[in-house]
Design an enzyme around this catalytic site. Structure first.
Site, short mmCIF file in Angstrom:
data_model
loop_
_atom_site.label_atom_id
_atom_site.label_comp_id
_atom_site.label_asym_id
_atom_site.label_seq_id
_atom_site.Cartn_x
_atom_site.Cartn_y
_atom_site.Cartn_z
N THR A 199 4.78 0.80 -4.68
CA THR A 199 4.06 -0.44 -4.95
C THR A 199 4.26 -0.92 -6.29
O THR A 199 4.63 -2.18 -6.66
CB THR A 199 2.80 -0.73 -4.23
OG1 THR A 199 2.88 -0.35 -2.64
CG2 THR A 199 2.16 -2.10 -4.82
N LYS A 226 0.74 -1.11 0.00
CA LYS A 226 0.01 0.32 0.07
C LYS A 226 0.88 1.15 0.03
O LYS A 226 0.48 2.25 0.56
CB LYS A 226 -0.76 -0.04 1.21
CG LYS A 226 -1.85 -1.20 1.09
CD LYS A 226 -2.73 -1.12 2.00
CE LYS A 226 -3.75 -2.14 2.40
NZ LYS A 226 -4.52 -2.34 1.06
N CYS A 227 1.84 1.21 -0.81
CA CYS A 227 2.99 2.46 -0.90
C CYS A 227 2.93 2.94 -2.09
O CYS A 227 2.57 2.17 -3.18
CB CYS A 227 4.26 1.61 -0.62
SG CYS A 227 5.54 2.79 -0.62
N GLY A 228 3.36 3.89 -2.47
CA GLY A 228 3.31 4.98 -3.61
C GLY A 228 4.24 4.07 -4.69
O GLY A 228 4.33 4.34 -5.67
#
Length: 159
Positions: A39, A35-37
């Site tokens: 990803t 759930k990371c930018g």
């Protein structure tokens, strides 16, 4: 002398893996999050794996929930997400800490071998370490480094 091959880690399916099984391979070790930018880098990591895997290269993904709770899922959820959204087929491991007193021993060693801009600490998800065939750290890459930009270094390490 310590190397990648001296460590063990738990695979995402719960099996204990002796990292000496990667002796002779060039390895990119990456702390990941779903759930990371960053990803979408899973796609680039998979492309590297697809491009160089038959030449003795692999990616080892280590999910980590230490950065803004961006990896909240269980191992089963993480594995399903990676396969469903990015077709990940490179080895993934159980969640680990990469910083602090509970950091996985592999990450304690990686940070000691190749410090970053903020000392040894991992700054964020998708920090990457390139490890040579001998198990020694060759380089460290920031989370912002797109996987494709590492291909030249991988080529050199495989030569």
């Amino acid at each position: 002398m310590t190397s990648l091959h001296d460590f063990k880690a738990t695979a995402i399916d719960g099996q204990e893996i002796d990292l000496s099984s990667y002796d002779g391979s060039v390895v990119l070790v990456v702390n990941t999050a779903s759930k990371c930018g960053f990803t979408p880098q899973y796609q680039g990591l998979q492309e590297l794996y697809d491009s160089y895997g038959d030449r003795g290269f692999t990616v080892l993904g280590f999910p980590c929930d230490q950065f803004a709770h961006q990896e909240p899922g269980s191992e089963e959820e993480i594995a399903a997400f990676c396969e469903r959204n990015y077709g990940v087929s490179f080895p993934m491991f159980a969640k680990v800490d990469v910083n602090g007193k509970d950091a996985h021993p592999l990450y304690q060693w990686l940070k000691k071998e190749q410090g970053g801009l903020i000392g040894g600490a991992i700054k964020w998800n998708f920090t990457k370490f390139l490890v040579g065939r001998d198990g020694r750290v060759l380089d460290r890459y920031a989370p912002t480094t797109e996987p494709a930009k590492i291909s030249g270094d991988i080529e050199s390490a495989l030569a």
